[in-house]
Enzyme design. Structure first.
Site, mmCIF file in Angstrom:
data_model
loop_
_atom_site.group_PDB
_atom_site.id
_atom_site.type_symbol
_atom_site.label_atom_id
_atom_site.label_comp_id
_atom_site.label_asym_id
_atom_site.label_seq_id
_atom_site.Cartn_x
_atom_site.Cartn_y
_atom_site.Cartn_z
ATOM 1 N N ARG A 180 -5.380 -0.641 -0.905
ATOM 2 C CA ARG A 180 -6.125 0.181 -1.873
ATOM 3 C C ARG A 180 -7.380 0.808 -1.269
ATOM 4 O O ARG A 180 -8.413 0.923 -1.932
ATOM 5 C CB ARG A 180 -6.516 -0.635 -3.127
ATOM 6 N N CYS A 228 -4.594 -1.583 -12.660
ATOM 7 C CA CYS A 228 -5.309 -2.820 -12.314
ATOM 8 C C CYS A 228 -6.815 -2.554 -12.296
ATOM 9 O O CYS A 228 -7.280 -1.622 -11.649
ATOM 10 C CB CYS A 228 -4.851 -3.346 -10.956
ATOM 11 N N GLU A 302 -11.473 -2.338 -9.111
ATOM 12 C CA GLU A 302 -10.639 -1.306 -8.479
ATOM 13 C C GLU A 302 -10.842 0.011 -9.231
ATOM 14 O O GLU A 302 -10.814 1.085 -8.643
ATOM 15 C CB GLU A 302 -9.162 -1.726 -8.537
HETATM 16 C C1 LIG Z 1 -0.295 2.517 -16.274
HETATM 17 C C2 LIG Z 1 -0.936 2.587 -14.919
HETATM 18 C C3 LIG Z 1 -0.305 1.999 -13.842
HETATM 19 C C4 LIG Z 1 -0.895 2.047 -12.570
HETATM 20 N N1 LIG Z 1 -0.248 1.438 -11.533
HETATM 21 C C5 LIG Z 1 -0.785 1.525 -10.288
HETATM 22 C C6 LIG Z 1 -0.107 0.945 -9.157
HETATM 23 O O1 LIG Z 1 0.963 0.354 -9.276
HETATM 24 N N2 LIG Z 1 -0.690 1.067 -7.935
HETATM 25 C C7 LIG Z 1 -1.881 1.727 -7.748
HETATM 26 O O2 LIG Z 1 -2.354 1.816 -6.614
HETATM 27 N N3 LIG Z 1 -2.536 2.272 -8.799
HETATM 28 C C8 LIG Z 1 -2.018 2.197 -10.056
HETATM 29 N N4 LIG Z 1 -2.686 2.746 -11.114
HETATM 30 C C9 LIG Z 1 -3.970 3.429 -10.877
HETATM 31 C C10 LIG Z 1 -3.809 4.943 -10.606
HETATM 32 O O3 LIG Z 1 -2.516 5.344 -10.916
HETATM 33 C C11 LIG Z 1 -4.096 5.267 -9.147
HETATM 34 O O4 LIG Z 1 -5.362 4.771 -8.761
HETATM 35 C C12 LIG Z 1 -4.093 6.785 -8.864
HETATM 36 O O5 LIG Z 1 -4.181 6.965 -7.494
HETATM 37 C C13 LIG Z 1 -5.233 7.507 -9.571
HETATM 38 O O6 LIG Z 1 -5.133 8.890 -9.291
HETATM 39 P P1 LIG Z 1 -5.869 9.963 -10.206
HETATM 40 O O7 LIG Z 1 -5.520 11.306 -9.724
HETATM 41 O O8 LIG Z 1 -5.585 9.691 -11.635
HETATM 42 O O9 LIG Z 1 -7.401 9.651 -9.899
HETATM 43 P P2 LIG Z 1 -8.611 9.638 -10.945
HETATM 44 O O10 LIG Z 1 -8.476 8.443 -11.815
HETATM 45 O O11 LIG Z 1 -8.739 10.952 -11.614
HETATM 46 O O12 LIG Z 1 -9.841 9.431 -9.961
HETATM 47 C C14 LIG Z 1 -10.007 8.214 -9.279
HETATM 48 C C15 LIG Z 1 -10.943 8.479 -8.088
HETATM 49 O O13 LIG Z 1 -10.284 9.348 -7.177
HETATM 50 C C16 LIG Z 1 -11.116 10.496 -6.951
HETATM 51 N N5 LIG Z 1 -10.264 11.666 -6.776
HETATM 52 C C17 LIG Z 1 -9.292 12.140 -7.599
HETATM 53 N N6 LIG Z 1 -8.745 13.252 -7.070
HETATM 54 C C18 LIG Z 1 -9.399 13.490 -5.912
HETATM 55 C C19 LIG Z 1 -9.308 14.495 -4.903
HETATM 56 N N7 LIG Z 1 -8.438 15.509 -4.969
HETATM 57 N N8 LIG Z 1 -10.148 14.407 -3.854
HETATM 58 C C20 LIG Z 1 -11.048 13.400 -3.732
HETATM 59 N N9 LIG Z 1 -11.189 12.435 -4.651
HETATM 60 C C21 LIG Z 1 -10.365 12.478 -5.723
HETATM 61 C C22 LIG Z 1 -11.991 10.608 -8.182
HETATM 62 O O14 LIG Z 1 -13.174 11.342 -7.879
HETATM 63 C C23 LIG Z 1 -12.252 9.166 -8.495
HETATM 64 O O15 LIG Z 1 -13.292 8.680 -7.669
HETATM 65 C C24 LIG Z 1 -2.125 2.708 -12.392
HETATM 66 C C25 LIG Z 1 -2.749 3.326 -13.488
HETATM 67 C C26 LIG Z 1 -2.170 3.264 -14.732
HETATM 68 C C27 LIG Z 1 -2.863 3.951 -15.890
#
Ligand SMILES: Cc1cc2nc3c(=O)[nH]c(=O)nc-3n(C[C@H](O)[C@H](O)[C@H](O)COP(=O)(O)OP(=O)(O)OC[C@H]3O[C@@H](n4cnc5c(N)ncnc54)[C@H](O)[C@@H]3O)c2cc1C
Length: 314
Positions: A180, A228, A302
């Protein structure tokens, strides 16, 4: 942000602007406050100029992906929130560098759609992202993944914009992906080149469906959450399940206001319609305290928390 500051920053740019934008509503938690401005650039030129101007005026900048790993404080954030959801930022481009197995994935591309598209194209190496909500940029930033692997496993290179708007490319040999986390600096992730392998689409579909079924059985995917909440701690060189520790500390099902520790996966906090970000933060603190008391382990979040006291990237 006053109207002079606004027009100086983005008044003449090719962008969509929403002032006093309810960004908490754009997260998977569906809670939290507003940002001074939510800006959706139409193209890279507008994005770069916006970042340059924010840097020059010391305006805080935050990047919103799909909001799947994000908690926005109830009183919101100051400055500019950028979302890369215009088509220039959400595409997958096949046959990159003339290689059939290389795909250019833009930072705003949706993970669910990317898994499906790559499966249809018969390209293996991305199925580990099945059932993980988010964008390519959000996933690369924290090396999202699970028991089937992480996104870093297939990354060939990453293109970023730094806080001055300068474009930087990091090749595979410069990149380190760990549990992560990655060694990428805190830049905007514009795109990533994925290195994949040709595979039978039907066989890939079976693999994707199996991974999806396993995730659905173990996580409250239909509820509002951010996945998580805590990282799995490393103890004696081994990653221990934070969910197991939280369960053993007796926190499963506990609630504060509209926030609850999920009954199906103790490392998920789910939110009901009456929940606030303060409820989630208070429940996180309660869980940390209980796990420390009962198990002697300090859990690290996380989930990313945005607030007015935590500054943006610029
Ligand atoms: C139901 C559910 C299940 C999940 N299961 C998992 C799993 O199995 N494994 C796992 O690892 N995660 C899991 N997650 C967490 C999530 O899916 C991941 O962390 C995912 O990578 C988040 O991406 P996002 O685009 O939504 O980021 P956001 O939530 O929008 O942002 C998170 C961070 O990333 C940064 N960010 C976003 N886009 C960019 C970009 N283009 N450039 C630079 N920084 C950026 C943001 O500024 C912020 O700091 C889960 C979440 C949910 C709701």
């Amino acid at each position: 942000m006053n109207s002079t500051a606004r027009s100086g920053l983005f008044g003449d740019l090719d962008v969509d602007v929403e002032l006093d934008a309810p960004i908490g509503a754009h997260t998977w938690f569906g809670i939290g406050g507003r940002a001074d401005a939510l800006i959706r650039p139409h193209n890279e030129a507008a994005l770069v100029t916006l970042i340059e101007r924010c840097n020059a005026t010391q305006t805080p900048v935050r990047i919103l992906g799909k909001g799947a790993n994000l908690l926005v404080a109830d009183d919101g954030v100051d400055g500019v929130v950028i979302r890369l959801d215009h088509e220039d930022f959400t595409r997958l481009r096949f046959n990159t560098d003339g290689e059939v197995n290389r795909v250019l994935a833009m930072g705003g591309a949706d993970l669910f759609k990317s898994v499906q598209e790559l499966q249809r194209q018969g390209l293996a190496g991305f199925a580990q992202m099945t059932g993980i909500p988010g964008s390519i940029g959000g996933a690369v930033r924290m090396n999202a993944g699970g028991s089937h692997g992480s996104i870093g496993d297939c990354i060939q290179s990453v293109t970023c914009l730094d806080h001055t708007g300068q474009r930087l490319v990091y090749d595979r040999h410069q990149l380190e992906f760990d549990y992560r986390s990655s060694n990428l600096p805190d830049h905007l992730i514009l795109s990533a080149v994925l290195e994949l392998e040709p595979e039978d689409p039907v066989r890939l579909r079976t693999q994707v469906l199996e991974i999806f079924a396993a995730k659905k059985a173990s996580q409250p995917m239909a509820d509002q959450s951010a996945g998580c909440v805590f990282r799995n701690p490393r103890i004696d060189d081994e990653r221990i399940s934070a969910g197991k520790l939280i369960d053993e500390a007796g926190c499963k099902g506990e609630r504060i206001g509209g926030a609850q520790v999920s009954m199906s996966h103790a490392n998920f906090i789910t939110t009901a319609p009456e929940a606030t970000a303060s409820h989630v933060q208070a429940l996180m603190q309660h869980v940390r305290d209980r796990v420390e008391q009962e198990k002697g382990v300090i859990l690290e979040p996380e989930v990313v928390i945005w607030s007015r006291t935590e500054q943006g990237a610029s």
